[in-house]
Write a protein that holds these residues in place. Structure first.
Motif, PDB file in Angstrom:
ATOM      1  N   LEU A 170      34.791  -6.133 -53.911  1.00  0.00           N
ATOM      2  CA  LEU A 170      34.323  -6.137 -52.352  1.00  0.00           C
ATOM      3  C   LEU A 170      35.463  -6.648 -51.465  1.00  0.00           C
ATOM      4  O   LEU A 170      35.235  -6.452 -50.212  1.00  0.00           O
ATOM      5  N   GLU A 171      36.684  -7.138 -52.056  1.00  0.00           N
ATOM      6  CA  GLU A 171      37.663  -7.524 -51.188  1.00  0.00           C
ATOM      7  C   GLU A 171      38.469  -6.239 -50.404  1.00  0.00           C
ATOM      8  O   GLU A 171      38.607  -5.334 -51.237  1.00  0.00           O
ATOM      9  N   THR A 172      38.590  -6.426 -49.331  1.00  0.00           N
ATOM     10  CA  THR A 172      39.294  -5.474 -48.525  1.00  0.00           C
ATOM     11  C   THR A 172      40.054  -6.211 -47.314  1.00  0.00           C
ATOM     12  O   THR A 172      39.565  -7.092 -46.922  1.00  0.00           O
ATOM     13  N   SER A 173      40.961  -5.371 -46.674  1.00  0.00           N
ATOM     14  CA  SER A 173      41.375  -5.769 -45.519  1.00  0.00           C
ATOM     15  C   SER A 173      41.095  -5.018 -44.219  1.00  0.00           C
ATOM     16  O   SER A 173      40.947  -3.700 -44.500  1.00  0.00           O
ATOM     17  N   ALA A 174      41.229  -5.762 -43.301  1.00  0.00           N
ATOM     18  CA  ALA A 174      40.931  -4.941 -42.053  1.00  0.00           C
ATOM     19  C   ALA A 174      41.969  -5.407 -41.009  1.00  0.00           C
ATOM     20  O   ALA A 174      42.567  -6.364 -40.847  1.00  0.00           O
ATOM     21  N   VAL A 175      42.681  -4.281 -40.530  1.00  0.00           N
ATOM     22  CA  VAL A 175      43.838  -4.428 -39.618  1.00  0.00           C
ATOM     23  C   VAL A 175      43.687  -3.743 -38.341  1.00  0.00           C
ATOM     24  O   VAL A 175      43.191  -2.520 -38.234  1.00  0.00           O
ATOM     25  N   SER A 176      44.117  -3.972 -37.207  1.00  0.00           N
ATOM     26  CA  SER A 176      44.172  -3.608 -35.866  1.00  0.00           C
ATOM     27  C   SER A 176      45.470  -3.769 -35.297  1.00  0.00           C
ATOM     28  O   SER A 176      46.059  -5.118 -35.397  1.00  0.00           O
ATOM     29  N   GLY A 177      45.772  -2.941 -34.244  1.00  0.00           N
ATOM     30  CA  GLY A 177      47.019  -3.286 -33.722  1.00  0.00           C
ATOM     31  C   GLY A 177      47.129  -2.001 -32.844  1.00  0.00           C
ATOM     32  O   GLY A 177      46.533  -1.171 -32.272  1.00  0.00           O
ATOM     33  N   SER A 178      48.560  -2.188 -32.137  1.00  0.00           N
ATOM     34  CA  SER A 178      49.100  -0.955 -31.276  1.00  0.00           C
ATOM     35  C   SER A 178      50.664  -1.050 -31.326  1.00  0.00           C
ATOM     36  O   SER A 178      51.179  -2.081 -31.856  1.00  0.00           O
ATOM     37  N   TYR A 179      51.118  -0.205 -30.997  1.00  0.00           N
ATOM     38  CA  TYR A 179      52.755  -0.002 -30.862  1.00  0.00           C
ATOM     39  C   TYR A 179      52.707   0.916 -29.768  1.00  0.00           C
ATOM     40  O   TYR A 179      52.092   1.841 -29.316  1.00  0.00           O
ATOM     41  N   SER A 180      53.829   0.566 -29.099  1.00  0.00           N
ATOM     42  CA  SER A 180      54.397   1.699 -27.900  1.00  0.00           C
ATOM     43  C   SER A 180      55.658   1.831 -27.578  1.00  0.00           C
ATOM     44  O   SER A 180      56.546   0.777 -28.170  1.00  0.00           O
ATOM     45  N   TYR A 181      56.220   2.910 -26.955  1.00  0.00           N
ATOM     46  CA  TYR A 181      57.492   3.234 -26.872  1.00  0.00           C
ATOM     47  C   TYR A 181      57.571   4.207 -25.871  1.00  0.00           C
ATOM     48  O   TYR A 181      56.607   4.658 -25.527  1.00  0.00           O
ATOM     49  N   THR A 182      58.794   4.553 -25.521  1.00  0.00           N
ATOM     50  CA  THR A 182      58.932   5.683 -24.468  1.00  0.00           C
ATOM     51  C   THR A 182      59.497   6.848 -25.309  1.00  0.00           C
ATOM     52  O   THR A 182      60.659   6.715 -26.106  1.00  0.00           O
ATOM     53  N   SER A 183      58.851   8.043 -24.806  1.00  0.00           N
ATOM     54  CA  SER A 183      59.414   9.061 -25.867  1.00  0.00           C
ATOM     55  C   SER A 183      60.662   9.701 -25.029  1.00  0.00           C
ATOM     56  O   SER A 183      60.991   9.187 -24.093  1.00  0.00           O
ATOM     57  N   PRO A 184      61.514  10.556 -25.785  1.00  0.00           N
ATOM     58  CA  PRO A 184      62.856  11.253 -25.500  1.00  0.00           C
ATOM     59  C   PRO A 184      62.523  11.690 -24.126  1.00  0.00           C
ATOM     60  O   PRO A 184      63.412  11.806 -23.376  1.00  0.00           O
ATOM     61  N   GLU A 185      61.468  12.086 -23.566  1.00  0.00           N
ATOM     62  CA  GLU A 185      61.104  12.872 -22.293  1.00  0.00           C
ATOM     63  C   GLU A 185      60.721  11.677 -21.267  1.00  0.00           C
ATOM     64  O   GLU A 185      60.682  12.272 -20.043  1.00  0.00           O
ATOM     65  N   GLY A 186      60.946  10.419 -21.710  1.00  0.00           N
ATOM     66  CA  GLY A 186      60.511   9.505 -20.609  1.00  0.00           C
ATOM     67  C   GLY A 186      59.017   9.237 -20.493  1.00  0.00           C
ATOM     68  O   GLY A 186      58.550   8.402 -19.553  1.00  0.00           O
ATOM     69  N   SER A 199      53.391 -10.155 -33.495  1.00  0.00           N
ATOM     70  CA  SER A 199      53.838  -9.103 -32.555  1.00  0.00           C
ATOM     71  C   SER A 199      55.443  -9.135 -32.113  1.00  0.00           C
ATOM     72  O   SER A 199      55.898 -10.347 -32.468  1.00  0.00           O
ATOM     73  N   TYR A 200      55.960  -8.255 -31.740  1.00  0.00           N
ATOM     74  CA  TYR A 200      57.430  -8.053 -31.437  1.00  0.00           C
ATOM     75  C   TYR A 200      57.825  -7.293 -30.261  1.00  0.00           C
ATOM     76  O   TYR A 200      57.132  -6.321 -30.295  1.00  0.00           O
ATOM     77  N   ASP A 201      58.839  -7.442 -29.725  1.00  0.00           N
ATOM     78  CA  ASP A 201      59.202  -6.153 -28.935  1.00  0.00           C
ATOM     79  C   ASP A 201      60.816  -6.134 -29.286  1.00  0.00           C
ATOM     80  O   ASP A 201      61.678  -7.110 -29.289  1.00  0.00           O
ATOM     81  N   THR A 202      61.198  -5.019 -29.209  1.00  0.00           N
ATOM     82  CA  THR A 202      62.862  -4.559 -29.562  1.00  0.00           C
ATOM     83  C   THR A 202      63.556  -4.353 -28.170  1.00  0.00           C
ATOM     84  O   THR A 202      62.982  -4.259 -27.103  1.00  0.00           O
ATOM     85  N   GLY A 203      64.816  -4.315 -28.367  1.00  0.00           N
ATOM     86  CA  GLY A 203      65.770  -4.038 -27.048  1.00  0.00           C
ATOM     87  C   GLY A 203      65.618  -2.722 -26.651  1.00  0.00           C
ATOM     88  O   GLY A 203      65.935  -2.570 -25.555  1.00  0.00           O
ATOM     89  N   ASN A 204      65.135  -1.927 -27.484  1.00  0.00           N
ATOM     90  CA  ASN A 204      64.957  -0.505 -26.998  1.00  0.00           C
ATOM     91  C   ASN A 204      63.681  -0.206 -26.405  1.00  0.00           C
ATOM     92  O   ASN A 204      63.356   0.979 -26.312  1.00  0.00           O
ATOM     93  N   GLY A 205      62.958  -0.973 -26.249  1.00  0.00           N
ATOM     94  CA  GLY A 205      61.556  -0.704 -25.458  1.00  0.00           C
ATOM     95  C   GLY A 205      60.285  -0.660 -26.536  1.00  0.00           C
ATOM     96  O   GLY A 205      59.354  -0.422 -26.016  1.00  0.00           O
TER      97      GLY A 205
END
Length: 111
Positions: free
Chosen positions: A30-46, A7-13
């Motif tokens: 049969l080998e495969t990967s499974a990834v889950s996650g999220s990302y968030s930011y503020t749109s130009p409209e706020g 995980s990481y957070d940037t200076g611009n939110g």
């Protein structure tokens, strides 16, 4: 079991979180990967934007309040589709034979 988590957070939110595992390690085909996650930011409209996702053997699936979703199928069309499916005498994939595909590409009807 092999896994990854970061995980990481940037200076611009921007905020990112992800974790994943390797499924069936060492098992050929049969080998495969499974990834889950999220990302968030503020749109130009706020507007705060958050996307959560899963990527595995079933593909990539993302969810977010801002993502478009298909409209519901109207009831009359849903009834028509349900009626046509088991009663159809025509192949589901019309036109394949005209395009040179042999008969085995047509789905088999249940008897």
């Amino acid at each position: 079991m092999l896994s990854i988590c970061f995980s990481y957070d940037t200076g611009n939110g921007i905020s990112v979180r992800e974790e994943g595992i390797l499924k069936n390690p060492g098992q050929r085909d049969l080998e495969t990967s499974a990834v889950s996650g999220s990302y968030s930011y503020t749109s130009p409209e706020g507007i705060p934007i958050t996307v959560t996702y899963i990527a595995d053997e079933n593909g990539f699936r993302a969810e977010g309040a801002h993502l478009p979703t298909p409209p519901p199928i109207p009831e009359a069309i849903a009834r028509s589709l349900a009626y046509q499916q088991p009663n159809s005498q025509q192949p589901v994939l019309l036109g394949l034979q005209r395009q040179g595909f042999p008969q085995q590409y047509y789905p088999q009807r249940k008897k």
